[in-house]
Design an enzyme around this catalytic site. Structure first.
Site, PDB file in Angstrom:
ATOM      1  N   GLN A   1       4.230   3.791  -1.438  1.00  0.00           N
ATOM      2  CA  GLN A   1       4.617   4.346  -2.752  1.00  0.00           C
ATOM      3  C   GLN A   1       5.261   3.290  -3.653  1.00  0.00           C
TER       4      GLN A   1
ATOM      5  N   THR B   1      18.655   1.317   2.504  1.00  0.00           N
ATOM      6  CA  THR B   1      18.530   2.762   2.259  1.00  0.00           C
ATOM      7  C   THR B   1      19.861   3.514   2.365  1.00  0.00           C
TER       8      THR B   1
ATOM      9  N   GLU C   1      20.190   6.110   3.856  1.00  0.00           N
ATOM     10  CA  GLU C   1      20.275   6.652   5.226  1.00  0.00           C
ATOM     11  C   GLU C   1      21.321   5.901   6.047  1.00  0.00           C
TER      12      GLU C   1
ATOM     13  N   ARG D   1       4.079   9.883  -3.250  1.00  0.00           N
ATOM     14  CA  ARG D   1       4.962   9.868  -2.086  1.00  0.00           C
ATOM     15  C   ARG D   1       4.147  10.285  -0.854  1.00  0.00           C
TER      16      ARG D   1
ATOM     17  N   TYR E   1      15.830   4.994  12.531  1.00  0.00           N
ATOM     18  CA  TYR E   1      15.391   4.364  11.278  1.00  0.00           C
ATOM     19  C   TYR E   1      16.579   3.719  10.579  1.00  0.00           C
TER      20      TYR E   1
ATOM     21  N   LYS F   1      17.400  -0.230   9.842  1.00  0.00           N
ATOM     22  CA  LYS F   1      17.592  -0.685   8.456  1.00  0.00           C
ATOM     23  C   LYS F   1      18.967  -1.348   8.276  1.00  0.00           C
TER      24      LYS F   1
ATOM     25  N   ALA G   1       7.894  -3.191   3.170  1.00  0.00           N
ATOM     26  CA  ALA G   1       7.171  -2.675   4.342  1.00  0.00           C
ATOM     27  C   ALA G   1       8.145  -2.057   5.332  1.00  0.00           C
ATOM     28  N   ALA G   2       7.763  -0.920   5.884  1.00  0.00           N
ATOM     29  CA  ALA G   2       8.603  -0.276   6.905  1.00  0.00           C
ATOM     30  C   ALA G   2       7.879   0.910   7.517  1.00  0.00           C
ATOM     31  N   GLN G   3       8.311   1.286   8.698  1.00  0.00           N
ATOM     32  CA  GLN G   3       8.034   2.632   9.214  1.00  0.00           C
ATOM     33  C   GLN G   3       9.120   3.453   8.525  1.00  0.00           C
ATOM     34  N   SER G   4       8.748   4.156   7.476  1.00  0.00           N
ATOM     35  CA  SER G   4       9.765   4.681   6.553  1.00  0.00           C
ATOM     36  C   SER G   4      10.121   6.150   6.779  1.00  0.00           C
TER      37      SER G   4
ATOM     38  N   THR H   1       0.823  -1.220   0.000  1.00  0.00           N
ATOM     39  CA  THR H   1       0.000   0.000   0.000  1.00  0.00           C
ATOM     40  C   THR H   1       0.860   1.275   0.000  1.00  0.00           C
TER      41      THR H   1
HETATM   42  P1  NDP Z   1       5.937   3.993   2.339  1.00  0.00           P
HETATM   43  O1  NDP Z   1       6.006   4.621   3.677  1.00  0.00           O
HETATM   44  O2  NDP Z   1       5.187   4.685   1.251  1.00  0.00           O
HETATM   45  O3  NDP Z   1       5.290   2.531   2.502  1.00  0.00           O
HETATM   46  C1  NDP Z   1       5.566   1.719   3.617  1.00  0.00           C
HETATM   47  C2  NDP Z   1       4.675   0.496   3.565  1.00  0.00           C
HETATM   48  O4  NDP Z   1       4.979  -0.333   4.694  1.00  0.00           O
HETATM   49  C3  NDP Z   1       3.175   0.790   3.614  1.00  0.00           C
HETATM   50  O5  NDP Z   1       2.517  -0.082   2.737  1.00  0.00           O
HETATM   51  C4  NDP Z   1       2.820   0.448   5.063  1.00  0.00           C
HETATM   52  O6  NDP Z   1       1.490   0.028   5.232  1.00  0.00           O
HETATM   53  C5  NDP Z   1       3.752  -0.745   5.261  1.00  0.00           C
HETATM   54  N1  NDP Z   1       3.926  -1.089   6.677  1.00  0.00           N
HETATM   55  C6  NDP Z   1       4.300  -0.277   7.689  1.00  0.00           C
HETATM   56  N2  NDP Z   1       4.360  -0.955   8.842  1.00  0.00           N
HETATM   57  C7  NDP Z   1       4.014  -2.236   8.561  1.00  0.00           C
HETATM   58  C8  NDP Z   1       3.885  -3.417   9.337  1.00  0.00           C
HETATM   59  N3  NDP Z   1       4.116  -3.417  10.653  1.00  0.00           N
HETATM   60  N4  NDP Z   1       3.524  -4.559   8.721  1.00  0.00           N
HETATM   61  C9  NDP Z   1       3.273  -4.573   7.399  1.00  0.00           C
HETATM   62  N5  NDP Z   1       3.355  -3.479   6.595  1.00  0.00           N
HETATM   63  C10 NDP Z   1       3.733  -2.326   7.182  1.00  0.00           C
HETATM   64  O7  NDP Z   1       7.438   3.685   1.881  1.00  0.00           O
HETATM   65  P2  NDP Z   1       8.072   3.681   0.406  1.00  0.00           P
HETATM   66  O8  NDP Z   1       7.173   2.957  -0.502  1.00  0.00           O
HETATM   67  O9  NDP Z   1       8.543   5.053   0.075  1.00  0.00           O
HETATM   68  O10 NDP Z   1       9.403   2.837   0.655  1.00  0.00           O
HETATM   69  C11 NDP Z   1       9.419   1.424   0.481  1.00  0.00           C
HETATM   70  C12 NDP Z   1      10.589   0.838   1.248  1.00  0.00           C
HETATM   71  O11 NDP Z   1      11.806   1.376   0.781  1.00  0.00           O
HETATM   72  C13 NDP Z   1      10.562   1.134   2.752  1.00  0.00           C
HETATM   73  O12 NDP Z   1      11.090   0.012   3.414  1.00  0.00           O
HETATM   74  C14 NDP Z   1      11.495   2.322   2.898  1.00  0.00           C
HETATM   75  O13 NDP Z   1      12.036   2.375   4.187  1.00  0.00           O
HETATM   76  C15 NDP Z   1      12.540   1.980   1.848  1.00  0.00           C
HETATM   77  N6  NDP Z   1      13.232   3.106   1.260  1.00  0.00           N
HETATM   78  C16 NDP Z   1      12.521   4.131   0.708  1.00  0.00           C
HETATM   79  C17 NDP Z   1      13.158   5.191   0.112  1.00  0.00           C
HETATM   80  C18 NDP Z   1      12.398   6.295  -0.528  1.00  0.00           C
HETATM   81  O14 NDP Z   1      13.012   7.317  -0.843  1.00  0.00           O
HETATM   82  N7  NDP Z   1      11.101   6.144  -0.785  1.00  0.00           N
HETATM   83  C19 NDP Z   1      14.640   5.250   0.074  1.00  0.00           C
HETATM   84  C20 NDP Z   1      15.279   4.068   0.582  1.00  0.00           C
HETATM   85  C21 NDP Z   1      14.595   3.041   1.168  1.00  0.00           C
HETATM   86  P3  NDP Z   1       0.282   1.019   5.662  1.00  0.00           P
HETATM   87  O15 NDP Z   1      -0.334   1.463   4.375  1.00  0.00           O
HETATM   88  O16 NDP Z   1      -0.586   0.112   6.457  1.00  0.00           O
HETATM   89  O17 NDP Z   1       0.880   2.134   6.459  1.00  0.00           O
HETATM   90  P1  GDP Z   2      14.701  11.452   4.287  1.00  0.00           P
HETATM   91  O1  GDP Z   2      15.940  11.785   3.533  1.00  0.00           O
HETATM   92  O2  GDP Z   2      14.293  10.025   4.134  1.00  0.00           O
HETATM   93  O3  GDP Z   2      14.734  11.857   5.706  1.00  0.00           O
HETATM   94  O4  GDP Z   2      13.521  12.232   3.531  1.00  0.00           O
HETATM   95  P2  GDP Z   2      12.705  13.554   3.919  1.00  0.00           P
HETATM   96  O5  GDP Z   2      12.002  13.960   2.678  1.00  0.00           O
HETATM   97  O6  GDP Z   2      11.865  13.330   5.123  1.00  0.00           O
HETATM   98  O7  GDP Z   2      13.830  14.618   4.290  1.00  0.00           O
HETATM   99  C1  GDP Z   2      14.822  15.009   3.354  1.00  0.00           C
HETATM  100  C2  GDP Z   2      15.623  16.169   3.922  1.00  0.00           C
HETATM  101  O8  GDP Z   2      14.789  17.329   3.963  1.00  0.00           O
HETATM  102  C3  GDP Z   2      16.121  15.949   5.358  1.00  0.00           C
HETATM  103  O9  GDP Z   2      17.455  16.380   5.427  1.00  0.00           O
HETATM  104  C4  GDP Z   2      15.244  16.872   6.197  1.00  0.00           C
HETATM  105  O10 GDP Z   2      15.891  17.385   7.360  1.00  0.00           O
HETATM  106  C5  GDP Z   2      15.005  17.993   5.201  1.00  0.00           C
HETATM  107  N1  GDP Z   2      13.812  18.795   5.513  1.00  0.00           N
HETATM  108  C6  GDP Z   2      13.784  20.143   5.651  1.00  0.00           C
HETATM  109  N2  GDP Z   2      12.558  20.550   5.979  1.00  0.00           N
HETATM  110  C7  GDP Z   2      11.784  19.442   6.075  1.00  0.00           C
HETATM  111  C8  GDP Z   2      10.410  19.250   6.393  1.00  0.00           C
HETATM  112  O11 GDP Z   2       9.658  20.156   6.670  1.00  0.00           O
HETATM  113  N3  GDP Z   2       9.955  17.948   6.353  1.00  0.00           N
HETATM  114  C9  GDP Z   2      10.776  16.903   6.039  1.00  0.00           C
HETATM  115  N4  GDP Z   2      10.253  15.664   5.977  1.00  0.00           N
HETATM  116  N5  GDP Z   2      12.085  17.073   5.764  1.00  0.00           N
HETATM  117  C10 GDP Z   2      12.580  18.326   5.776  1.00  0.00           C
END
Ligand code: NDP
Ligand code: GDP
Length: 351
Positions: free
Chosen positions: A13, A126, A128, A186, A151, A155, A82-85, A11
């Site tokens: 991105q 990631t 990160e 996103r 986080y 990871k 899946a993650a607390q992302s 569910t």
């Molecule tokens: P999202 O936050 O959009 O999606 C996270 C997903 O994880 C959601 O479907 C959420 O479900 C699910 N989820 C959270 N907690 C649980 C749980 N306890 N059990 C099962 N499912 C769970 O993240 P992205 O799509 O952006 O990222 C995908 C992955 O890639 C993540 O692991 C993220 O940490 C990693 N990542 C992302 C980057 C980015 O820039 N996008 C960069 C590098 C790594 P629900 O809808 O229920 O909340």
């Molecule tokens: P991250 O790289 O996974 O932490 O992605 P984010 O989009 O949450 O943050 C990217 C960068 O933007 C980080 O360095 C944040 O400190 C910076 N940033 C500056 N202002 C904000 C804000 O209002 N919200 C978020 N989420 N990030 C911010």
């Protein structure tokens, strides 16, 4: 026979973009989703693919549900997305983040090892994990890892456990070290979407100000649609390995603001942006800029969408969404007006 894939985080991105990609390749797609009081299906609806996949109940916090899902899907490929992302939340909820992003991955690896040991496994690692560590200002697969948030630490643990299960049990496990990737779907709390949403609202007169944290942080921002292709390519190789996936460029949050406001013709954008300490993080990452050479050479992968195109795409999507909301709202207020009018007429006519 078509391949089957199990995607956790379906569910989210990347889950939605990956589903779309795999369906296009003829996969049978199973998506793991946790129980919520209101199902979070808007991204799958955005691509009109809810009915094209099979959703299985499961939670990375619950071992039994993962075993049941893997047994049911019998997947050829497992993508653990899946993650607390959200990095900022990981300071306020470090234990939950560690449970889901760290131990949750081991629960899933155990389920796959027991019930689909030949499945190829992708772990969403990631950039990160690097923290402020770099090799000549950039990061590649050899750069030392020094995570700077709960986080990133969770990871990192999951990253090494995925590699450890490969080395210990001969599983086909890959970790993709993905740099930030964005899209119109996103999460709204991430800085790119927060900016593009605000820019569109300011342009439409729905918002006055945008409050941000550190404008000097620099990220390597790519397009999520390109990055899920790299995930798939990693699992099509003969050998499981780690790959950096990035554009190879970096831009500051300030640059992102300037480009996003510029996309709607606002050049004096600084007057709309304020700084709010609440968005400054306890420990910041100053510059992330990946070197995706290995992915390019070995996977034949290259990002297709440029930074400018990404910003433009996101701003246009916000304008479209907000304008259609507005026309729905004005339709709704017309309907209310019509029904009020009708009530008045009914009263007048005494019927
Ligand atoms: P999202 O936050 O959009 O999606 C996270 C997903 O994880 C959601 O479907 C959420 O479900 C699910 N989820 C959270 N907690 C649980 C749980 N306890 N059990 C099962 N499912 C769970 O993240 P992205 O799509 O952006 O990222 C995908 C992955 O890639 C993540 O692991 C993220 O940490 C990693 N990542 C992302 C980057 C980015 O820039 N996008 C960069 C590098 C790594 P629900 O809808 O229920 O909340
Ligand atoms: P991250 O790289 O996974 O932490 O992605 P984010 O989009 O949450 O943050 C990217 C960068 O933007 C980080 O360095 C944040 O400190 C910076 N940033 C500056 N202002 C904000 C804000 O209002 N919200 C978020 N989420 N990030 C911010």
């Amino acid at each position: 026979m078509s391949k089957s894939a199990l995607i956790t985080g379906v569910t989210g991105q990347d889950g939605a973009y990956l589903c779309k990609l795999l369906l296009g390749k003829g996969y049978k797609v199973f998506g793991l989703a946790r129980r919520l009081s209101t199902p979070n299906l808007w991204r799958l609806k955005y691509f009109d693919i809810v009915d094209k996949i099979e959703i299985l109940d499961g939670d990375l916090l619950d071992q039994e549900s993962l075993a049941t899902a893997v047994k049911k899907a019998k997947p050829d490929e497992v993508y653990n997305l899946a993650a607390q992302s959200f990095v900022a939340t990981s300071w306020t909820q470090p234990i939950l983040t560690s449970e889901i992003d760290g131990l949750g991955v081991v629960r899933l690896l155990n389920a796959v090892r027991s019930f689909a040991p030949h499945a190829k496994f992708y772990q969403a690692s990631t950039s990160e994990m690097y923290g402020n560590s770099h090799t000549n200002g950039k990061q590649d697969e050899q750069t030392a890892l020094h995570p700077r948030s709960p986080y990133a630490i969770a990871k990192l643990y999951a990253h090494w456990m995925t590699i450890n299960y490969r080395e210990s049990y001969d599983m086909f496990n890959c970790c993709g070290i993905l740099f930030n990737h964005e899209s119109p779907i996103r999460g709204i709390e991430f800085v790119t979407r927060k900016i593009t949403d605000a820019v569109a609202r300011i342009k439409l007169g729905l918002q006055d100000k945008l409050l941000l944290g550190n404008l000097d942080a620099r990220r390597d921002w790519g397009f999520a649609g390109d990055y899920v292709e790299a995930m798939w390519l990693m699992l099509q190789q003969d050998k499981p390995e780690e790959y950096v996936v990035a554009t190879g460029e970096n831009h500051s949050v300030r640059d992102f603001c300037s480009a996003a406001f510029g996309a709607v013709g606002i050049s004096d954008w600084e007057k709309y942006v304020g700084i709010d300490k609440r968005y400054i993080r306890p420990a910041e990452l100053n510059i992330l800029q990946g070197i995706p050479n290995k992915a390019t050479e070995r996977l034949g992968w290259k990002p297709k969408v440029t930074f400018k195109e990404l910003v433009q795409m996101m701003v246009e999507a916000e304008l479209k969404r907000l304008s259609s909301n507005r026309s729905h709202q004005s339709l709704a207020s017309n309907l209310i007006h019509d029904s009020e009018q009708l009530k008045k007429e009914i009263k007048v006519k005494n019927i």
